[in-house]
Scaffold this active site. Structure first.
Site, PDB file in Angstrom:
ATOM      1  N   GLY A 187     -33.424 -49.801   5.464  1.00  0.00           N
ATOM      2  CA  GLY A 187     -33.429 -49.511   3.569  1.00  0.00           C
ATOM      3  C   GLY A 187     -31.777 -48.733   3.041  1.00  0.00           C
ATOM      4  N   GLY A 223     -37.163 -50.102   9.708  1.00  0.00           N
ATOM      5  CA  GLY A 223     -37.415 -49.594  11.527  1.00  0.00           C
ATOM      6  C   GLY A 223     -38.027 -51.432  11.856  1.00  0.00           C
ATOM      7  N   ARG A 240     -41.509 -52.747  -3.643  1.00  0.00           N
ATOM      8  CA  ARG A 240     -42.489 -53.699  -2.271  1.00  0.00           C
ATOM      9  C   ARG A 240     -43.601 -53.802  -2.683  1.00  0.00           C
ATOM     10  NH1 ARG A 240     -41.921 -49.048   2.460  1.00  0.00           N
ATOM     11  NH2 ARG A 240     -39.767 -50.710   3.332  1.00  0.00           N
ATOM     12  N   LYS A 257     -24.225 -43.601  12.954  1.00  0.00           N
ATOM     13  CA  LYS A 257     -24.416 -42.830  14.265  1.00  0.00           C
ATOM     14  C   LYS A 257     -24.422 -44.169  15.112  1.00  0.00           C
ATOM     15  CE  LYS A 257     -26.575 -39.151  13.915  1.00  0.00           C
ATOM     16  NZ  LYS A 257     -27.271 -37.697  13.526  1.00  0.00           N
TER      17      LYS A 257
END
Length: 408
Positions: A365, A388, A46, A208
């Protein structure tokens, strides 16, 4: 583009005239939220990604001040969340001293910015040492913006949050424009969704269904093929009436999975679930394992990865695709016994973009970590720095950090 504030309409640093930058005090919101082991940075991606924008501004004679958050400090300043290591690493990459100011608002900041010369780079301390940052509180925003002339948002990783340092300061600093990294992220992610070359495929993995259902539905609209992997597979297999042993299942989402299957049939889209599965008798790195057909998971065993036949089927299914978006792993790749499904599909994508003309986009991620670990990250067309944020963008949501920037 489908509810996304697309970047074509927004100003970037390259739209600014030289006199809008020379001698100007620029606040740049970067994302230097890197993983640390104590004070040691374990992955500086990053920080490296933020360098082109800073170099450009420096070259134009701007006085550059970087702000960012790191981690999730609970109540005020904590040394373990200090940006000290980030300032040091950024200095090494820029080949110059990057001074860390011990605060992000107030007299100390004004003094440091006031004393800086053209081409200097300063870093402010963690914006989340103030709870006002995430609450986007106007008084705090005004103090944060006070020493500066204009704002550059280059933090894609937090563009989906309306925080003081991503959205709030745009109300006080004009122009507010995007940096290179934010522009590149949106060009790829937004571009792939709204105008990607067909046939398109999406690979949606992770444990999930509940956290991926919105993106799954959005991608089903856009893509001819959707490959499902990871723990969410078993909710789908249960929805189709198969026994899944002790595999992870979200019972509340079995009906949702049925709806997704029905929607795919109605739209004539292909959903690919694994045909063979690596199962284990416990969730651990050294559990006993066997590979079984998807419809023959033994009682007391849990699925933790795709089998080799599945990877071969995936290779065939993706061979004709021109745009492929991957979000989430195929199995528990943290354990060596269960990493072949994930690394296998990473290899397929890397080969398609390296040797062919497919555009491969890795968003989120775990997928990024898998690409880095397998050594194939460099062969992908684009690796997203935001987890996200890329998920929300793929879902077609408006990102507040982008919406707030100046229009062309």
């Amino acid at each position: 583009a489908n509810g996304i504030t697309s970047l074509e309409a927004k100003k970037s640093i390259e739209d600014l005239a030289d006199d809008e930058l020379k001698g100007k005090k620029v606040l740049v919101r970067c994302d230097v939220n890197v993983p640390l082991d104590g004070k040691t940075i374990t992955d500086d991606t990053r920080i490296r990604s933020s360098i082109p924008t800073i170099e450009y501004l420096k070259g134009k004679g701007a006085i550059v001040t970087v702000c960012s958050h790191l981690g999730r400090p609970k109540d005020g300043p904590e040394d373990k969340f200090s940006l000290g290591p980030c300032a040091e690493r950024m200095g090494e990459l820029l080949g110059q001293d990057v001074k860390l100011v011990g605060d992000c608002i107030g007299d100390e900041v004004s003094a440091a910015v006031g004393a800086a010369a053209e081409g200097d780079v300063i870093m402010l301390e963690n914006t989340r040492f103030y709870k006002e940052e995430t609450k986007n509180e106007p008084e705090f925003v005004e103090k944060l913006a006070a020493p500066f002339d204009l704002f550059v948002n280059d933090a894609f990783g937090t563009a989906h949050r309306a925080h003081a340092s991503t959205e709030g300061v745009t109300k006080y600093l004009s122009p507010s424009v995007s940096g290179y990294l934010l522009a590149k992220e949106l060009e790829y992610l937004d571009g792939a969704i709204s105008a990607g070359k067909k046939p398109m495929a999406a690979i949606v993995g992770g444990s999930k269904v509940s956290s991926k259902i919105t993106v799954l539905e959005a991608l089903l609209d856009k893509c001819e093929k959707v490959i499902i992997g990871g723990g969410m597979v078993f909710t789908f297999l249960k929805a189709k009436g198969y026994d899944v042993g002790t595999s992870l299942v979200e019972d509340d989402f079995v009906d949702t999975a049925k709806e997704v299957i029905a929607k795919a049939e109605k739209l004539g889209k292909q959903i690919l679930l694994p045909v063979d599965i690596v199962v284990a008798d416990a969730f651990s790195a050294d559990a006993n394992t066997q590979t079984v057909p998807f419809d023959a998971i033994p009682e007391g065993w849990m699925g933790l990865d795709n089998g080799p036949v599945t990877t071969a089927v995936q290779k065939e299914a993706l061979s004709e695709c021109k745009t492929i978006i991957m979000n989430g792993p195929m199995g528990v790749f943290e354990f060596e016994a269960f990493n072949k499904g994930t690394f296998g599909i990473v290899d397929i994508l890397a080969d398609l973009s390296k040797d062919g003309d497919a555009v491969t986009i890795i968003g989120g991620g775990d997928s990024v970590a898998a690409c880095e670990q397998s050594g194939r990250a460099g062969d992908m067309s684009h690796i997203s720095t935001g987890g996200g944020a890329s998920l929300e963008l793929l879902e077609g949501k408006v990102l507040p950090g982008v919406a707030a920037l100046a229009d062309k």
